[in-house]
Structures are given as structure tokens and as C-alpha cells.
Design a protein around this motif. Sequence first.
Motif, PDB file in Angstrom:
ATOM      1  N   ASN A  69       0.811  -1.223   0.000  1.00  0.00           N
ATOM      2  CA  ASN A  69       0.000   0.000   0.000  1.00  0.00           C
ATOM      3  C   ASN A  69       0.845   1.274   0.000  1.00  0.00           C
ATOM      4  OD1 ASN A  69      -2.408  -1.401   0.003  1.00  0.00           O
ATOM      5  ND2 ASN A  69      -2.636  -1.395   2.214  1.00  0.00           N
ATOM      6  N   GLN A  70       1.948   1.269   0.764  1.00  0.00           N
ATOM      7  CA  GLN A  70       2.752   2.494   0.852  1.00  0.00           C
ATOM      8  C   GLN A  70       3.390   2.861  -0.480  1.00  0.00           C
ATOM      9  OE1 GLN A  70       3.419  -0.311   2.509  1.00  0.00           O
ATOM     10  NE2 GLN A  70       5.609  -0.805   2.542  1.00  0.00           N
ATOM     11  N   HIS A  71       3.593   1.862  -1.350  1.00  0.00           N
ATOM     12  CA  HIS A  71       4.170   2.158  -2.658  1.00  0.00           C
ATOM     13  C   HIS A  71       3.162   2.870  -3.558  1.00  0.00           C
ATOM     14  CE1 HIS A  71       6.711  -1.420  -1.424  1.00  0.00           C
ATOM     15  NE2 HIS A  71       7.600  -0.460  -1.599  1.00  0.00           N
ATOM     16  N   CYS A  72       1.889   2.628  -3.315  1.00  0.00           N
ATOM     17  CA  CYS A  72       0.860   3.228  -4.183  1.00  0.00           C
ATOM     18  C   CYS A  72       0.871   4.747  -4.086  1.00  0.00           C
ATOM     19  CB  CYS A  72      -0.521   2.683  -3.822  1.00  0.00           C
ATOM     20  SG  CYS A  72      -0.723   0.940  -4.223  1.00  0.00           S
ATOM     21  N   LYS A  73       1.185   5.267  -2.901  1.00  0.00           N
ATOM     22  CA  LYS A  73       1.220   6.723  -2.755  1.00  0.00           C
ATOM     23  C   LYS A  73       2.319   7.324  -3.612  1.00  0.00           C
ATOM     24  CE  LYS A  73       0.599  10.251   0.783  1.00  0.00           C
ATOM     25  NZ  LYS A  73       0.425  10.502   2.237  1.00  0.00           N
ATOM     26  N   ASP A  74       3.455   6.641  -3.677  1.00  0.00           N
ATOM     27  CA  ASP A  74       4.538   7.104  -4.554  1.00  0.00           C
ATOM     28  C   ASP A  74       4.141   6.986  -6.020  1.00  0.00           C
ATOM     29  OD1 ASP A  74       7.355   7.826  -5.230  1.00  0.00           O
ATOM     30  OD2 ASP A  74       7.360   5.780  -6.009  1.00  0.00           O
ATOM     31  N   ILE A  75       3.474   5.897  -6.385  1.00  0.00           N
ATOM     32  CA  ILE A  75       3.022   5.716  -7.764  1.00  0.00           C
ATOM     33  C   ILE A  75       2.104   6.862  -8.179  1.00  0.00           C
ATOM     34  CG2 ILE A  75       1.556   4.255  -9.234  1.00  0.00           C
ATOM     35  CD1 ILE A  75       2.733   1.838  -7.721  1.00  0.00           C
ATOM     36  N   CYS A  76       1.320   7.372  -7.231  1.00  0.00           N
ATOM     37  CA  CYS A  76       0.394   8.475  -7.543  1.00  0.00           C
ATOM     38  C   CYS A  76       1.106   9.795  -7.813  1.00  0.00           C
ATOM     39  CB  CYS A  76      -0.623   8.642  -6.413  1.00  0.00           C
ATOM     40  SG  CYS A  76      -1.802   7.284  -6.301  1.00  0.00           S
ATOM     41  N   ASN A  77       2.435   9.808  -7.664  1.00  0.00           N
ATOM     42  CA  ASN A  77       3.219  10.993  -8.040  1.00  0.00           C
ATOM     43  C   ASN A  77       3.732  10.911  -9.472  1.00  0.00           C
ATOM     44  OD1 ASN A  77       3.047  12.342  -5.528  1.00  0.00           O
ATOM     45  ND2 ASN A  77       4.661  11.050  -4.681  1.00  0.00           N
ATOM     46  N   LEU A  78       3.436   9.811 -10.162  1.00  0.00           N
ATOM     47  CA  LEU A  78       3.835   9.655 -11.562  1.00  0.00           C
ATOM     48  C   LEU A  78       2.773  10.333 -12.422  1.00  0.00           C
ATOM     49  CD1 LEU A  78       4.952   5.913 -11.349  1.00  0.00           C
ATOM     50  CD2 LEU A  78       6.453   7.900 -11.587  1.00  0.00           C
ATOM     51  N   LEU A  79       2.880  11.634 -12.546  1.00  0.00           N
ATOM     52  CA  LEU A  79       1.803  12.442 -13.116  1.00  0.00           C
ATOM     53  C   LEU A  79       1.558  12.179 -14.591  1.00  0.00           C
ATOM     54  CD1 LEU A  79       2.572  15.860 -11.385  1.00  0.00           C
ATOM     55  CD2 LEU A  79       1.172  13.946 -10.574  1.00  0.00           C
ATOM     56  N   HIS A  80       2.493  11.511 -15.278  1.00  0.00           N
ATOM     57  CA  HIS A  80       2.344  11.266 -16.708  1.00  0.00           C
ATOM     58  C   HIS A  80       1.656   9.930 -17.009  1.00  0.00           C
ATOM     59  CE1 HIS A  80       4.983  14.619 -18.005  1.00  0.00           C
ATOM     60  NE2 HIS A  80       5.582  14.380 -16.856  1.00  0.00           N
ATOM     61  N   LEU A 110      -6.312   1.983  -2.302  1.00  0.00           N
ATOM     62  CA  LEU A 110      -5.677   3.026  -3.095  1.00  0.00           C
ATOM     63  C   LEU A 110      -5.768   4.334  -2.330  1.00  0.00           C
ATOM     64  CD1 LEU A 110      -6.947   2.339  -6.732  1.00  0.00           C
ATOM     65  CD2 LEU A 110      -4.790   1.643  -5.695  1.00  0.00           C
ATOM     66  N   PRO A 111      -4.717   5.158  -2.364  1.00  0.00           N
ATOM     67  CA  PRO A 111      -4.750   6.423  -1.621  1.00  0.00           C
ATOM     68  C   PRO A 111      -5.601   7.464  -2.335  1.00  0.00           C
ATOM     69  CG  PRO A 111      -2.708   6.253  -2.843  1.00  0.00           C
ATOM     70  CD  PRO A 111      -3.428   4.947  -3.040  1.00  0.00           C
ATOM     71  N   LYS A 112      -6.003   8.491  -1.578  1.00  0.00           N
ATOM     72  CA  LYS A 112      -6.784   9.569  -2.177  1.00  0.00           C
ATOM     73  C   LYS A 112      -5.997  10.300  -3.249  1.00  0.00           C
ATOM     74  CE  LYS A 112      -5.415  12.928   1.367  1.00  0.00           C
ATOM     75  NZ  LYS A 112      -5.875  13.857   2.424  1.00  0.00           N
ATOM     76  N   GLU A 113      -4.654  10.183  -3.191  1.00  0.00           N
ATOM     77  CA  GLU A 113      -3.795  10.863  -4.171  1.00  0.00           C
ATOM     78  C   GLU A 113      -3.912  10.260  -5.563  1.00  0.00           C
ATOM     79  OE1 GLU A 113      -2.246  11.780  -0.163  1.00  0.00           O
ATOM     80  OE2 GLU A 113      -2.834   9.924  -1.189  1.00  0.00           O
ATOM     81  N   ILE A 114      -4.713   9.215  -5.730  1.00  0.00           N
ATOM     82  CA  ILE A 114      -4.952   8.661  -7.068  1.00  0.00           C
ATOM     83  C   ILE A 114      -5.467   9.754  -8.010  1.00  0.00           C
ATOM     84  CG2 ILE A 114      -7.335   7.964  -6.579  1.00  0.00           C
ATOM     85  CD1 ILE A 114      -4.869   5.889  -8.636  1.00  0.00           C
ATOM     86  N   ALA A 115      -6.099  10.778  -7.447  1.00  0.00           N
ATOM     87  CA  ALA A 115      -6.628  11.879  -8.258  1.00  0.00           C
ATOM     88  C   ALA A 115      -5.531  12.682  -8.941  1.00  0.00           C
ATOM     89  CB  ALA A 115      -7.479  12.802  -7.390  1.00  0.00           C
ATOM     90  N   ASN A 116      -4.275  12.516  -8.489  1.00  0.00           N
ATOM     91  CA  ASN A 116      -3.165  13.216  -9.142  1.00  0.00           C
ATOM     92  C   ASN A 116      -2.951  12.750 -10.581  1.00  0.00           C
ATOM     93  OD1 ASN A 116      -2.702  14.486  -6.720  1.00  0.00           O
ATOM     94  ND2 ASN A 116      -0.957  13.208  -6.147  1.00  0.00           N
ATOM     95  N   LEU A 117      -3.394  11.528 -10.886  1.00  0.00           N
ATOM     96  CA  LEU A 117      -3.100  10.927 -12.186  1.00  0.00           C
ATOM     97  C   LEU A 117      -4.123  11.407 -13.217  1.00  0.00           C
ATOM     98  CD1 LEU A 117      -2.237   7.311 -10.986  1.00  0.00           C
ATOM     99  CD2 LEU A 117      -0.738   9.300 -11.202  1.00  0.00           C
ATOM    100  N   GLN A 118      -4.041  12.681 -13.550  1.00  0.00           N
ATOM    101  CA  GLN A 118      -5.052  13.315 -14.391  1.00  0.00           C
ATOM    102  C   GLN A 118      -5.006  12.860 -15.845  1.00  0.00           C
ATOM    103  OE1 GLN A 118      -7.713  15.686 -13.690  1.00  0.00           O
ATOM    104  NE2 GLN A 118      -7.314  14.543 -11.807  1.00  0.00           N
ATOM    105  N   PHE A 119      -3.926  12.185 -16.261  1.00  0.00           N
ATOM    106  CA  PHE A 119      -3.834  11.704 -17.633  1.00  0.00           C
ATOM    107  C   PHE A 119      -4.118  10.204 -17.735  1.00  0.00           C
ATOM    108  CE2 PHE A 119      -1.378  15.572 -17.551  1.00  0.00           C
ATOM    109  CZ  PHE A 119      -1.744  16.191 -18.732  1.00  0.00           C
ATOM    110  N   LEU A 120      -4.466   9.571 -16.628  1.00  0.00           N
ATOM    111  CA  LEU A 120      -4.655   8.127 -16.606  1.00  0.00           C
ATOM    112  C   LEU A 120      -5.838   7.717 -17.490  1.00  0.00           C
ATOM    113  CD1 LEU A 120      -3.281   5.709 -15.153  1.00  0.00           C
ATOM    114  CD2 LEU A 120      -5.183   5.744 -13.541  1.00  0.00           C
ATOM    115  N   GLN A 121      -5.582   6.773 -18.387  1.00  0.00           N
ATOM    116  CA  GLN A 121      -6.615   6.253 -19.272  1.00  0.00           C
ATOM    117  C   GLN A 121      -7.043   4.837 -18.891  1.00  0.00           C
ATOM    118  OE1 GLN A 121      -4.157   7.067 -22.904  1.00  0.00           O
ATOM    119  NE2 GLN A 121      -6.059   7.894 -23.704  1.00  0.00           N
TER     120      GLN A 121
END
Length: 888
Positions: free
Chosen positions: A560-571, A585-596
Motif C-alpha cells: 500500500n505504501q508504494h501506491c502513494k509514490d506511484i500516484c506521483n507519476l503524473l504522466h 488506493l490512496p486519495k492521491e490517485i486523483a493526481n493521475l489526471q492523464f490516466l486512461q
Amino acid sequence: MGTLLPKLFDILQKEYQLQKKTRGEIMWLMSELESMQIALLKISEAPIDQPPDEQVKLWAKNVRDLTYDIEDNIDKFVVRIDTPMPNNPHSFRGFIERSLDLMTKAKIRRKIGLDIRDIKSRINEEKERRDSFIQRAFKTVGIEEKTDYLVRRLMEGPDEELRQQQYVVSIVGFGGLGKTTLAMAVYKELKEKFDCGAFVSISLSPNMVGILKNMLHQLDEEKYCNINGATWDEGQLIDELREFLKKKRYIIVIDDVWDNSHWQTIRYALAENELGSRIIMTTRIVSIAKQIGGAYQLEPLSLDDSRKLFDQIIFPLKDKCLPYHLSEVSQKILKKCGGIPLAIITIASMLASKKGNEHEHWYKVYNSMGSGLEDKPDLMNMRKILSISYYDLVPHLKTCLLYLSLYPEDYVFTSKTLIWKWVGEGFVETEQGSSLYEAGREYFDELMNKSMIQPVDEDGLETRYRIHDMVLDLITFISIEEHYLTRLDGHQSLSLPKKIRRLSLQTNVEEDVKQLATISLCHLRSLTVSEQSFNLLPSTLSSLCPLLRVLDLNCDGVENQHCKDICNLLHLRYLKLSCDCITELPKEIANLQFLQVLDIYHTHVKELPPSFIQLKRLVYLHVNGWYMRLPDDLGSLDMLQEIGDIFYIDNPTMLHNLGGLAELRSLSIDIIKWDESYDKAFIQCLSKLVSLEFLKVIGTVGSTCGSNLSPGPQRLRSIDMSDCTLTAVPRWMSSLSSLSTLSITLLTLGEEDLQILGDIPSLNYLDIQVRKATPDRNKRLVIDNVSPFQCLTQLSVVSVTMEVRFAPGAMQNLRNLEFYINVRETVDQFGDFDFGLENLSSLDSVGVRIWGSDSKMSEADDAETAIRRSLHMNGKNPTINLHRHDWA
């Protein structure tokens, strides 16, 4: 180039307040890149007998690196300026989003659109060819005699004593001759005669622990259902196998052995027990086959069989023959193929897709084929043959095929996973109205059509695919040469390029991963990790590869702790997590604005955070719907095209949420307990899903007979309601203009049901199951020319008494019919077996299952006689496949 130029155009169109000088530089850059693209297209369209020289290939490589770097910089800029301002809903980003409708398409996009339309046309012409023969041709030409010979050799020893001994046959031959196909054919022929069996592949660098676990699972799926999670080492697995097989008569296939030590390891695990067990081994290496014994040298196809295979691919419908003017060049081509099925299939598949001036093109193919294959079929000559088909591909298909070099030998994959990865990489372009998956599926089908991808026969599972070892060898060779993709798999010494764009880690060897610490991964776009490689990465993903677009983690060690770092991969455009330790999944999943694409099916995530609905670009979502609720406000994800898996629906509000997904193409739902409150919600939901193409509904369902379905899913092609029971056929079905496939289960069958079904304008395939016969009905329902069924070609009816009769003029396009009857109940209700089969004027084949429980043998005989007499009267003379069951 195809993704870079549109991005440059977007920057000019959007209101980014660029300086005048900067805008001018971008316009100049676009002009230069367009010129480069024209040159690249000319190179790719050069005649196949004039491949590019080394300097041209070097220039193309440099251009590719240049476009990568430019695109990286653009993405950095866009991510920074497009990041939403959390406390201001009227942000600058909101203004940009409102401006999207003002965008126009660049000249290059129009060009790509024309190319795609041309490709679609070619694919449609070849679909029947692919579906009907190409992938089956290998199995039908020249293999029957070899299969029969090996079956006799394995089973017919000189005396009973020798037949009880363990016996090994080793099939040896060059890559592409069909060793695996032959071994599989023999295995299927014999498996039912043994207590248990397994078919495993070894390959060049095997994971012996994984192979032994796979073997145990196949030998007893129930006992070893959780074997993959076991922590047993190689020695423990060998001991378990020996103990399990000690009193079993088994048949084992060990496919593609490259090293005698690997064979000896497995050979030791296969206990000898004097019960007549059999082992089949395949290898390309003669010395290994001789050491093992029982060698069977697989020879190339004879010239006659080569001709049969070639002709059947060129003309799969068997109603044409090769024109005289192509006979000479085809003989020369076959001679160079040297009887190797893989070479024949790949070359013939390519030739079959060419239209116009075949004579000239066929000679160009012949002249470009590597010489000497008929004398010494070595690896380089096979590469030359296969490379002809590769260089014949249009540019975007070359890119998609090279992407398969990320997989190891003998890896099986699903088309869906691969296509969505292509989408995440930006390889797939669409036209207005078509979905990304549809376009990607056409790419996949074209590679299938070219025999670059092969289906794997796995009964009862989703169709899986693999690429032949020789094709993998070719695309890996090209991928390394062009610095397209780097694969670390533990057995090859590889000099890593300075800039790695795509990386596939498939190793447990720490030394391999340590190489990565010596170079920068800041340019990495795609990362696929399997085995235990994740914990060997030198840093966090966000700091190691900040420009990552595609991330596929199928490995241990991700938590789980790795998922927060993954959510910093903005591309990120594509994210797949296959890790049991991930539970949220962390709330920071919203950072992934380009995720398809988000695929978390193989995790233990049971709830998505509320911020999930901010992923406005999401087009594909795959979660385990059996235990996960759909999040509230899911309907706000208005770009979502597909939801993987089946979702539980436990209240009408969930249907209301689904109705907001106007772009949804595929939907599978399980309505736990249907009542009247669902009827209106279901119809309203379906009316709004205007892009829907596939619908599956299971659970307890009412009639859903409302007729007002406006505008409705007019693209809907397939409905599966076989796992629920309807009281009547819904009237709205007749308004679906594109519906071609319908599977439905009814409580009883009535005249109105047949009328509605008959009025569905494009219905091609119909599967009806009827739970019980209509009480007090003693006269069959008549299907005549008043009930149109104008497009129906296949009909399956599962009904206790077969309550329908075909009148003259009924179902004039029906070619295949299957039905089921219970003899005793049919006699009790109708007194005869008159189904009017003689009146079906286009019928080619009939499948009948007669159930005779509690009936007299004479009644079953009467049923069979009546059916055969009726078919004999049919002027089309259809074939019949009749089975009788349970005469006790």
C-alpha cells in the motif's frame, strides 16, 4: 511522430498565452518534423526487396530519439500547466477544458485518419480468412499421419510387459517445424487414457520452481489449487511430484528443452512405477534428443503438403485454385521455405493480403527471401524470411509488434491486456465514433491475420495468445538494434543503451538489476516488472522515472505504501497492479489526471476512494466486481468506455449512476434481487447508454418489457441474458437496429416472444433456453414467413419439448440449427416429432440431443427416425449430428 505532431498542434490551439516568438518556433518545428515524417513514410513504404541501408536506419533512429525528447519536454509543460487548482473550481484549467471544443484537427491527423480507414477496409476483407483458416491450417496439413504414428509408437509395445514400462519419445527438429503442435495433438489424443497429465514448456532460461508448480497444478487442479502461493523450493517440489506420481499412470509433455540439465531435473521428478506412463519431449537440439532416447526426427513438410498449406491460406474457402501465372513463382517460394510450416504460413499470409499485380509482388517476395534455407535452415535465414513480413507491415503495426518483445518465451497473454497497453503507450489512433479498444482490436486482428500472433488452445478460458519463438527472436533482435525496448530476463548479457525508453524486468538476478543503477532512467516511458524484481529497483519510482506513462507491476513486494509514490507519476496513462498485498488506493490517485487505463483486478482493493471520480480521462476500468461496489458518482467519468468484470447491482440508484456513462461500450451487471423498482431504472439507464455495444445481465430479472427505449443503444451488437430468467422477451429489443447476437433464457415461450425476436432487424445468432413447457399447450408454435428472422443464420433452442415448428418459407437464411428434446415429455405434450425441418431451405447442419430418461426405447427410435426422415426431405441435404442420452 504520430503522437508528437498533434501535441504540438494542441499547444498552439490551446490558450496557453505563449510568447509570439515561442509560437513561431513551435510552428517552425512542426514544419521540420512534418518533412521528416514524410521522409520516414517514404522509407517505410519502400519496396520490400529494397530494405533501408544502415545509414538510413541510423538517421531514422536519431529522429526517433529526437521526437522522444521533444515529447518528454512537452509533457512536462502540459502536466505543470494543466494541474488543477484544488480550491478554485473556476481555474485556468477549467477555461482550457471549455476551449477543447474549439480545437481543429491538424493536417497530419487527417492523413492518419485516411490511413486508418484504408487499413479498416483491408481488415474487413481478411477477417473471414483469419477466422476460417489461417490459425487452424498449421494443425490440419501434414500432421495427421505423424500424430497417428506417435500414438501407435507410444501405446503399442511388442508385449504387455514393455507396455507397462515408462516410455519416452523425444521430438526433435528445427524451430518452426511444428514440434509443439504435434506434441499437443498427441497429448490431446491420449490424455483421457491416463490417470493424469500435464503439458509444460521449458524454453531457453526456465524458472524451474514455476515449471514444477505448473506441472503439479495441471496434474491435480483441486489438490494444488493454491500451489502458486506456496513457498516450496525446487527440492520440495520434486519430492512432492515423485510422491504424487508414485501410483499414477501419467502422460507428461516437456516442450522446448534447450539444456540437458533442465531435462534431468524434471526427469528425476517423474517417478518410474511400472504403470505404463508416457513422456513426450520436444527440442531443437539433436544431441539432447539422442541422450534422452526415443528420438523422432520431425521432417519438413513434403512439397505436396507444403502446397496444400500454402493454397489453403491463399484460398481458405477451397473454391479457388492458384492462377497459372503464379504457379511457377509459388513453387520457387515454397522451395525456399524448405517445408517449414512457420515460414509457409507467414509468407502465404502476407501474399494473401495483397491485391493487384500479384505476379510482380510475389516475385519481389521471392527475390527478397534468404537463400540456402532448403539446404541449412539456420536461425539467420529464418530471420530473413520472417523479416519480410515484418517490413511489409504499415508503420503503426511495426510499433505494436515490436512491443511484444517485452514478453519472455512461451508467455501467454490476452488480447485485451495488450490492446490497452498499446492505448496507454499512445500507439492507437481512432476515428470519430469508434472506441480506442475497437481500433486497437483491428491492429491486433491484422497481426493475427499476418500470423505474427497465434492463439493458444485453452479450453474453458478466455482466449489467450502467444508469439512463436522465431517471431520473438526476430522482434527482439530488431528491438535491441533500434533501442526500442530493453528486456532484462536473467540469461542474456546485454549492453544497456544510454537512454532506455521501455524496460521489461523479468529477473530474480540481482546483478541484472544492478546494471540499472549505473544509468539514468529519467527518460523511461514504460516499465513492466515481473518476478521479484521490484524490490531490487534502486529508488522510488517517482524519483527514478518521473516521465513514466505505462506501469505494469506483476510481482511481489508492492504494498500500500508504494501506491502513494506511484500516484506521483503524473504522466501515467496506463496502470496495472497485480499484487495481493495491495488492499487500498490512496486519495492521491486523483493526481493521475492523464490516466486512461486502471487495472487493479488482481489486488485486494475492495473500495475506491471518493477522489477516484476525478480521473476524467479514464477510458478503461478493471476491478474485481464480485466484491467491489461501484463508487458513487461514477457516471461523472464521461470518457469511460469499458468496465471490466461483472458488477453487483443492489439498488436502482447504481443503475442511475451507470446511465451517465454515455461513452460506455461494454457492461456486465449482476442484479441481485430484481423487483418493480428496477424496471424503470433499467430502461432509463439503457436509454442513456447510446454507445453501448455489449451487454450482459445475470441474476434474478423480471420482464423488463418496457418498449420506450429512446434514444437507446443503437450500436448494441450483443446481449447475453442467458444467466437470468425473463418472463417474456423485452419489447425494446426489436428497436435495436444493430443487435446481431442474442442469448436469452425465458420462463416459457409464447407467440409474442417469437414475434419480437423475429422483428429484430439484424439478428444473426439466437440462443434460446426455455425453463418449462407452457401448460395445456398441445399444438406447436409455428414460425413462418410472417415472423421475418430475415438475417438469422444460427439458432439454438434448449426446450424440454421443442415447442416450435417451421412452416414453408420460415427463416430463409438459417444455416445451422441445434435443439434439445425430452422424448417422453414431447410425446405427452404433442404426440409427435414433427418440427418441419424439411421447410428450412438454407439449412447446412443440424445438431440434436435426444434425452430418453424414463422413456421407451421405441419412442427414442421414433424420434430419431422422424428427424432423419424430415432432413432427408430437405432439398439442401443438411448434415446431422445426433446424440442420444440416458436410456436407463
